[in-house]
Scaffold this motif. Structure first.
Motif, PDB file in Angstrom:
ATOM      1  N   THR A 143       1.283 -45.466  21.555  1.00  0.00           N
ATOM      2  CA  THR A 143       1.221 -45.131  23.119  1.00  0.00           C
ATOM      3  C   THR A 143       0.772 -46.268  24.036  1.00  0.00           C
ATOM      4  OG1 THR A 143      -1.341 -44.617  22.312  1.00  0.00           O
ATOM      5  CG2 THR A 143       0.368 -42.827  22.370  1.00  0.00           C
TER       6      THR A 143
ATOM      7  N   ASP B 293      -0.237 -47.030  31.338  1.00  0.00           N
ATOM      8  CA  ASP B 293      -0.157 -46.225  32.525  1.00  0.00           C
ATOM      9  C   ASP B 293      -1.320 -45.306  32.626  1.00  0.00           C
ATOM     10  OD1 ASP B 293       2.084 -47.407  33.793  1.00  0.00           O
ATOM     11  OD2 ASP B 293       3.329 -46.165  32.428  1.00  0.00           O
ATOM     12  N   GLU B 294      -2.267 -45.374  31.629  1.00  0.00           N
ATOM     13  CA  GLU B 294      -3.393 -44.303  31.576  1.00  0.00           C
ATOM     14  C   GLU B 294      -4.392 -44.504  32.669  1.00  0.00           C
ATOM     15  OE1 GLU B 294      -6.294 -42.324  28.153  1.00  0.00           O
ATOM     16  OE2 GLU B 294      -5.302 -43.909  27.692  1.00  0.00           O
TER      17      GLU B 294
ATOM     18  N   THR C 117       6.455 -36.548  26.856  1.00  0.00           N
ATOM     19  CA  THR C 117       5.543 -35.850  27.830  1.00  0.00           C
ATOM     20  C   THR C 117       4.390 -36.414  27.795  1.00  0.00           C
ATOM     21  OG1 THR C 117       4.788 -34.606  25.844  1.00  0.00           O
ATOM     22  CG2 THR C 117       6.844 -33.586  26.841  1.00  0.00           C
ATOM     23  N   GLU C 118       3.596 -36.009  28.893  1.00  0.00           N
ATOM     24  CA  GLU C 118       2.359 -36.397  29.144  1.00  0.00           C
ATOM     25  C   GLU C 118       1.122 -36.394  28.095  1.00  0.00           C
ATOM     26  OE1 GLU C 118      -0.990 -36.379  32.925  1.00  0.00           O
ATOM     27  OE2 GLU C 118       0.462 -34.787  32.660  1.00  0.00           O
TER      28      GLU C 118
ATOM     29  N   LYS D 219      -2.732 -36.855  26.923  1.00  0.00           N
ATOM     30  CA  LYS D 219      -4.044 -36.488  27.506  1.00  0.00           C
ATOM     31  C   LYS D 219      -5.163 -36.732  26.101  1.00  0.00           C
ATOM     32  CE  LYS D 219      -2.759 -33.224  30.763  1.00  0.00           C
ATOM     33  NZ  LYS D 219      -2.776 -31.751  31.430  1.00  0.00           N
TER      34      LYS D 219
ATOM     35  N   ASP E  35      -5.538 -39.470  31.087  1.00  0.00           N
ATOM     36  CA  ASP E  35      -4.088 -38.647  31.245  1.00  0.00           C
ATOM     37  C   ASP E  35      -3.078 -39.731  31.711  1.00  0.00           C
ATOM     38  OD1 ASP E  35      -4.766 -38.846  33.688  1.00  0.00           O
ATOM     39  OD2 ASP E  35      -5.069 -36.419  33.820  1.00  0.00           O
ATOM     40  N   ASN E  36      -1.901 -39.316  32.201  1.00  0.00           N
ATOM     41  CA  ASN E  36      -1.000 -39.934  32.621  1.00  0.00           C
ATOM     42  C   ASN E  36      -0.277 -41.063  31.862  1.00  0.00           C
ATOM     43  OD1 ASN E  36       0.266 -40.440  35.337  1.00  0.00           O
ATOM     44  ND2 ASN E  36      -0.412 -42.550  35.258  1.00  0.00           N
ATOM     45  N   PHE E  37      -0.266 -41.105  30.633  1.00  0.00           N
ATOM     46  CA  PHE E  37       0.651 -41.962  29.631  1.00  0.00           C
ATOM     47  C   PHE E  37       1.537 -41.158  28.795  1.00  0.00           C
ATOM     48  CE2 PHE E  37      -3.541 -40.483  27.507  1.00  0.00           C
ATOM     49  CZ  PHE E  37      -3.033 -40.144  26.204  1.00  0.00           C
ATOM     50  N   ASP E  38       2.398 -41.758  28.083  1.00  0.00           N
ATOM     51  CA  ASP E  38       3.406 -40.876  27.574  1.00  0.00           C
ATOM     52  C   ASP E  38       3.163 -40.856  26.069  1.00  0.00           C
ATOM     53  OD1 ASP E  38       5.242 -40.610  29.611  1.00  0.00           O
ATOM     54  OD2 ASP E  38       6.307 -42.571  29.303  1.00  0.00           O
ATOM     55  N   ARG E  39       3.445 -39.625  25.593  1.00  0.00           N
ATOM     56  CA  ARG E  39       3.319 -39.280  23.948  1.00  0.00           C
ATOM     57  C   ARG E  39       4.640 -39.914  23.447  1.00  0.00           C
ATOM     58  NH1 ARG E  39       2.381 -32.916  24.122  1.00  0.00           N
ATOM     59  NH2 ARG E  39       2.017 -33.312  21.986  1.00  0.00           N
TER      60      ARG E  39
ATOM     61  N   TYR F 104      -1.877 -36.336  20.819  1.00  0.00           N
ATOM     62  CA  TYR F 104      -0.860 -37.199  20.249  1.00  0.00           C
ATOM     63  C   TYR F 104      -1.278 -37.492  18.893  1.00  0.00           C
ATOM     64  CZ  TYR F 104      -3.879 -40.793  21.925  1.00  0.00           C
ATOM     65  OH  TYR F 104      -4.996 -41.963  21.996  1.00  0.00           O
TER      66      TYR F 104
END
Length: 432
Positions: A203, A336-337, A378-379, A381, A366-370, A414
């Motif tokens: 991540t 991007d978290e 997907t987002e 969290k 939030d706002n990071f990629d799995r 994740y």
């Protein structure tokens, strides 16, 4: 720690230098020597709460002994001295399926925790005016590198450090390291970058170049901290882990007195990280923490944002990153978290119970990629909740005995879901 050439060299050089100095010149060396022994009893319990967890929990209980000796300096224009740290960890309880990879307190011995482990570190030092040079075993603590001391024994490094305070209000800090000694280990090892996985699938988004190894024997930093006025200070640090990353870190701390027993503290942090040849690191990390204090109460709000092609880069091997949302388990530093923190502290001395403190905080990101499984892309969290309660006995036979309970709950969509408890009982005995 004496296994490495640098440690043996420091020990022999220091002993030879000390013996060669006339007895009269050694007076301050002995008179100013300080020594203490810390007894640290540590219970650690981590429950894995997600479905299909390979291991239900990690559980260890151990006793630590930490002997620290700091000599004075010999007389003369340049004073010489030597510091020593002796560490011993003894297992009290573990095993039975409760020990696993990433041991928290003790090194591994096959599929279980070792019965004990120990290490000895020596540091030669020299002082001229307000400048001190140290070479040997180091425990750094600055925005570029901070060796963790949150378990049974502290993490250490082999290297050198020059700190100069010749100019009023200005502190210059230069350092170098070539080996890392993790907190549950007796071995000095080459250094690595935190957050890299074998398949470059994480991540944080950090990847190694084809054929490159996640290891380096050269970490260096240089920084300056300046006190502009009594309630305002700023710092800048540049650091580089050879072949892996380079980083610039800025920090500004301001404390605004508001009235009797009231203040507003602002802590701003910004880091720019880039690759150094063998990675794709590209990160901008911004953090802000604002804390309002009133009598024994403190109310804090924090915000942290990652931007760029990757998450935050820092040394692996039990090094604490300089981030406002680095807490008990997580650092909230994925690619991007964005994360927020709410924190409350209370010092019971304000109501007549000195030695008793309380802290609780909640962090959500939030706002990071799995990156794995059917939900990849997907987002992501995550959130974490921490509570600390500590008490230091103020008088009687138990005076200065400290008891601390640390509780944490961590959840995400994740990876691992964790419930964690730590109970630490510590007592420091002054020897000199």
């Amino acid at each position: 720690m004496l296994k490495t050439p640098i440690a043996r060299g420091v020990a022999l050089a220091t002993l030879g230098a000390t013996l060669a100095i006339p007895t009269m010149a050694q007076a301050a060396f002995f008179e100013d020597t300080k020594a203490n022994l810390e007894l640290r009893n540590f219970y650690f319990n981590r429950d894995f709460r997600q479905d299909g967890a390979a291991q239900s929990k990690q559980e260890e209980w151990a006793q630590g002994f930490l002997l620290r000796v700091e000599s004075g300096y010999t007389e003369g224009t340049v004073g010489f001295g030597v510091d020593a740290i002796g560490l011993l960890g003894v297992k009290l309880d573990s095993g039975g399926g409760r020990y696993g990879n990433g041991s928290q307190l003790l090194p591994g011995d096959g599929d279980s925790a070792a019965d004990d482990f120990s290490e000895l570190g020596l540091t030669a030092k020299a002082k001229f005016s307000e400048t001190v040079l140290k070479v040997g075993t180091m425990q750094f603590k600055n925005p570029a590198v901070a060796n963790s001391d949150s378990r049974l024994l502290p993490a250490l490094m082999q290297g050198a450090n020059l700190v100069s305070k010749e100019i009023d209000g200005l502190t210059l800090d230069i350092g170098y390291a070539n080996r890392n000694n993790q907190r549950a280990s007796s071995d000095n090892e080459v250094m690595s970058l935190n957050g890299v996985t074998a398949n470059n699938n994480n991540t944080r988004g950090i990847q190694m170049s084809a054929g490159a190894a996640n290891q380096s024997d050269d970490f260096r930093f240089a920084g300056a901290t300046y006190k502009f006025m009594d309630n305002l200070s700023g710092s800048y640090y540049y650091s580089k882990l050879e072949d892996l990353y380079k980083q610039s870190t800025f920090n500004l701390i301001h404390v605004l007195p508001i009235g009797e027993g009231q203040s507003l503290k602002t802590d701003l942090r910004y880091s720019r990280s880039k690759d150094d040849g063998s990675t794709n690191i590209d990160n901008k990390a911004f953090g802000a923490m604002v804390t309002y204090s009133l009598s024994g109460h403190s109310f804090g709000l924090g915000y942290q944002k990652m931007s760029g092609d990757t998450g935050f880069a820092y040394l692996g091997g039990n090094v604490d990153p300089y981030l406002v949302n680095f807490v008990q388990i997580n650092d909230f530093a994925n690619k991007d978290e964005k994360s927020w923190q709410a924190r409350y502290d209370y010092n019971f001395a304000a109501m007549g119970i000195p030695g008793l403190t309380f802290m609780t905080r909640y962090i959500t990101g939030d706002n990071f990629d799995r990156v794995t499984g059917a939900d990849a892309g997907t987002e992501g969290k995550e959130w974490e909740r921490n509570t600390d309660i500590a008490y230091t006995f103020q008088e009687g036979a138990l005076k200065n005995l400290n008891v601390k309970w640390r509780n944490a709950t961590s959840r995400n969509n994740y990876g691992n879901d964790l419930d964690e408890n730590r109970l630490i009982v510590s007592y420091t005995i002054p020897l000199m």
